[in-house]
Design an enzyme around this catalytic site. Structure first.
Site, PDB file in Angstrom:
ATOM      1  N   MET A 119     -12.233   2.875  -1.181  1.00 25.31           N
ATOM      2  CA  MET A 119     -12.806   3.323  -0.038  1.00 25.31           C
ATOM      3  C   MET A 119     -13.765   4.450  -0.671  1.00 25.31           C
ATOM      4  O   MET A 119     -13.453   5.897   0.190  1.00 25.31           O
ATOM      5  CB  MET A 119     -11.636   3.806   0.761  1.00 25.31           C
ATOM      6  CG  MET A 119     -11.615   2.532   1.490  1.00 25.31           C
ATOM      7  SD  MET A 119      -9.908   2.283   2.454  1.00 25.31           S
ATOM      8  CE  MET A 119      -8.854   2.925   1.336  1.00 25.31           C
ATOM      9  N   HIS A 139      -8.199  -0.389  -4.381  1.00 26.45           N
ATOM     10  CA  HIS A 139      -9.031  -0.212  -3.155  1.00 26.45           C
ATOM     11  C   HIS A 139      -9.910   0.419  -3.008  1.00 26.45           C
ATOM     12  O   HIS A 139      -9.893   1.704  -2.805  1.00 26.45           O
ATOM     13  CB  HIS A 139      -8.165  -0.831  -1.817  1.00 26.45           C
ATOM     14  CG  HIS A 139      -9.170  -0.638  -0.822  1.00 26.45           C
ATOM     15  ND1 HIS A 139      -7.904  -1.003   0.901  1.00 26.45           N
ATOM     16  CD2 HIS A 139     -10.286  -1.185  -0.606  1.00 26.45           C
ATOM     17  CE1 HIS A 139      -9.431  -1.530   1.538  1.00 26.45           C
ATOM     18  NE2 HIS A 139     -10.561  -0.899   1.108  1.00 26.45           N
ATOM     19  N   SER A 183       0.904  -0.969  -0.068  1.00 22.51           N
ATOM     20  CA  SER A 183       0.180  -0.077   0.132  1.00 22.51           C
ATOM     21  C   SER A 183       1.319   1.065   0.101  1.00 22.51           C
ATOM     22  O   SER A 183       1.818   1.261   0.577  1.00 22.51           O
ATOM     23  CB  SER A 183      -1.148   0.099   1.141  1.00 22.51           C
ATOM     24  OG  SER A 183      -1.298   1.223   1.667  1.00 22.51           O
ATOM     25  N   HIS A 241      -0.900  -2.171  -4.166  1.00 18.37           N
ATOM     26  CA  HIS A 241      -2.001  -1.320  -3.584  1.00 18.37           C
ATOM     27  C   HIS A 241      -2.405  -0.041  -3.562  1.00 18.37           C
ATOM     28  O   HIS A 241      -1.649   0.767  -3.105  1.00 18.37           O
ATOM     29  CB  HIS A 241      -2.596  -2.772  -2.268  1.00 18.37           C
ATOM     30  CG  HIS A 241      -3.286  -2.070  -1.736  1.00 18.37           C
ATOM     31  ND1 HIS A 241      -4.251  -3.128  -1.249  1.00 18.37           N
ATOM     32  CD2 HIS A 241      -3.471  -1.580  -0.708  1.00 18.37           C
ATOM     33  CE1 HIS A 241      -5.476  -2.879  -1.103  1.00 18.37           C
ATOM     34  NE2 HIS A 241      -5.054  -1.856  -0.434  1.00 18.37           N
ATOM     35  N   MET A 286      -9.852   6.587  -1.471  1.00 20.55           N
ATOM     36  CA  MET A 286     -10.370   7.216  -0.605  1.00 20.55           C
ATOM     37  C   MET A 286     -11.237   9.096  -0.633  1.00 20.55           C
ATOM     38  O   MET A 286     -10.697   9.986  -1.809  1.00 20.55           O
ATOM     39  CB  MET A 286     -10.109   7.970   0.697  1.00 20.55           C
ATOM     40  CG  MET A 286      -8.908   6.570   1.422  1.00 20.55           C
ATOM     41  SD  MET A 286      -7.684   7.538   2.911  1.00 20.55           S
ATOM     42  CE  MET A 286      -7.739   5.060   3.413  1.00 20.55           C
ATOM     43  N   ASP A 306      -4.492   2.870  -2.345  1.00 19.27           N
ATOM     44  CA  ASP A 306      -5.801   2.851  -1.554  1.00 19.27           C
ATOM     45  C   ASP A 306      -6.709   4.494  -1.756  1.00 19.27           C
ATOM     46  O   ASP A 306      -6.459   5.648  -1.490  1.00 19.27           O
ATOM     47  CB  ASP A 306      -5.428   3.515   0.087  1.00 19.27           C
ATOM     48  CG  ASP A 306      -4.669   1.915   0.378  1.00 19.27           C
ATOM     49  OD1 ASP A 306      -6.125   0.910   0.013  1.00 19.27           O
ATOM     50  OD2 ASP A 306      -4.480   1.463   1.038  1.00 19.27           O
ATOM     51  N   ASP A 337      -5.923  -6.581   4.977  1.00 18.33           N
ATOM     52  CA  ASP A 337      -5.103  -5.513   4.976  1.00 18.33           C
ATOM     53  C   ASP A 337      -5.575  -4.486   5.684  1.00 18.33           C
ATOM     54  O   ASP A 337      -6.516  -4.314   6.478  1.00 18.33           O
ATOM     55  CB  ASP A 337      -5.859  -4.251   3.303  1.00 18.33           C
ATOM     56  CG  ASP A 337      -5.723  -2.892   3.093  1.00 18.33           C
ATOM     57  OD1 ASP A 337      -4.624  -3.071   4.326  1.00 18.33           O
ATOM     58  OD2 ASP A 337      -6.148  -2.790   2.133  1.00 18.33           O
ATOM     59  N   MET A 396     -10.547  -6.174   6.691  1.00 10.45           N
ATOM     60  CA  MET A 396     -10.031  -4.940   7.010  1.00 10.45           C
ATOM     61  C   MET A 396      -9.514  -5.628   8.401  1.00 10.45           C
ATOM     62  O   MET A 396     -10.716  -6.254   9.133  1.00 10.45           O
ATOM     63  CB  MET A 396     -11.147  -3.755   6.781  1.00 10.45           C
ATOM     64  CG  MET A 396     -11.487  -3.650   5.588  1.00 10.45           C
ATOM     65  SD  MET A 396      -9.800  -2.817   4.956  1.00 10.45           S
ATOM     66  CE  MET A 396      -8.585  -1.433   5.495  1.00 10.45           C
TER      67      MET A 396
HETATM   68  C1  DX5 Z   1      -6.211   1.621   5.495  1.00 11.58           C
HETATM   69  C2  DX5 Z   1      -5.676   0.897   3.342  1.00 11.58           C
HETATM   70  C3  DX5 Z   1      -4.920   0.132   3.973  1.00 11.58           C
HETATM   71  C4  DX5 Z   1      -3.670   0.184   5.056  1.00 11.58           C
HETATM   72  C5  DX5 Z   1      -2.478  -0.208   4.682  1.00 11.58           C
HETATM   73  O1  DX5 Z   1      -7.084   2.344   4.769  1.00 11.58           O
HETATM   74  O2  DX5 Z   1      -6.983   0.100   3.150  1.00 11.58           O
HETATM   75  O3  DX5 Z   1      -4.402  -0.265   1.766  1.00 11.58           O
HETATM   76  O4  DX5 Z   1      -2.995   2.364   5.068  1.00 11.58           O
HETATM   77  O5  DX5 Z   1      -1.211   0.438   5.240  1.00 11.58           O
HETATM   78  P1  DX5 Z   1      -1.071   0.012   6.476  1.00 11.58           P
HETATM   79  O6  DX5 Z   1      -0.178  -1.541   6.696  1.00 11.58           O
HETATM   80  O7  DX5 Z   1       0.322   1.116   7.053  1.00 11.58           O
HETATM   81  O8  DX5 Z   1      -1.914  -0.246   8.237  1.00 11.58           O
HETATM   82 ZN    ZN Z   2      -6.214  -0.865   1.102  1.00 11.06          ZN
END
Ligand code: DX5
Ligand code: ZN
Length: 214
Positions: free
Chosen positions: A67, A65, A7, A32, A36, A34, A174, A136
């Site tokens: 979100m 991913h 990530s 990966h 958001m 993220d 994750d 998660m």
């Molecule tokens: C959280 C994300 C993850 C996360 C992974 O909302 O989906 O992918 O940040 O990072 P670490 O390993 O720092 O938890």
């Molecule tokens: Zn993630």
């Protein structure tokens, strides 16, 4: 063989291209991303234009991913760009089957993500259609949070359900993954480990990734 998905949430965004090259050289299996929206989760990251630029330089498969409250707005575009894995959250999608079908029709690996408090049972009817489930192990929104051990039981439960109805299903975990929980996660049945701050918190990404594999 367990796959390590990095990530980039806690990478150095002033030098993202360099970071991605370093991650590839460190032999990560998956990148990966993220996404958001500041609505489904209380944080905002990046959207389609940046995903496209990252995809264009990545030599390893990209895993998006989502979100976000309206993942349907992203699916076809991500598929057309050749993104390999896409996950959407059970908690926000009213028409899971429809959106999973969009991804599958475009040959994307289709996944549903579940927050820590969302039971596995909520996706059982659609389990045979899925390529993967993202469990998660922190509440989504931020990197660097503390791992929630409740995920172990969910992995085992999901693995049991999948054994009879979808044995090829991949389980991705994750949040808060590090060398202290990685082997227990794999033993429970995790196929893909997502890790961010544990990798980027070190200068030696290769060593960190290797420690997650072993
Ligand atoms: C959280 C994300 C993850 C996360 C992974 O909302 O989906 O992918 O940040 O990072 P670490 O390993 O720092 O938890
Ligand atoms: Zn993630």
């Amino acid at each position: 063989m367990t796959k390590i998905a990095t990530s980039i949430l806690t990478a150095n965004f002033n030098n993202l291209q360099q970071e991605i090259l370093k991650i590839q050289n460190a032999e990560a299996d998956i990148l990966h991303l993220d996404v958001m929206d500041g609505h489904f989760v209380p944080n905002l990251t990046f959207g389609l234009p940046i995903i496209k630029q990252i995809k264009d330089i990545s030599k390893i498969p990209v895993d998006v991913h989502l979100m976000v409250s309206n993942p349907q707005n992203y699916l076809e575009t991500l598929a057309d760009w050749g993104i390999k894995y896409v996950s959407i959250h059970q908690e926000v999608v009213h028409h899971l089957h429809r959106q999973i079908s969009v991804l599958k029709s475009k040959k994307v690996k289709a996944g549903i993500a579940l927050n820590p408090a969302t039971p596995i049972e909520t996706i059982l009817p659609i389990l045979p259609e899925l390529d993967f489930v993202l469990l998660m192990s922190v509440n989504p929104g931020f990197g660097g949070q503390k791992f929630l051990p409740l995920v172990y039981k969910k992995i085992i439960e999901l693995k049991n359900f999948a054994a009879s109805i979808n044995p090829d299903l991949e389980i991705e975990v994750d949040g808060g993954v590090n060398k202290d929980n990685a082997s227990k996660l794999v033993k429970a049945g995790a196929d893909i480990l997502v890790s961010g701050s544990y990798i980027f918190g070190s200068t030696d990404y290769k060593k960190q990734i290797l420690s997650l594999r072993t």
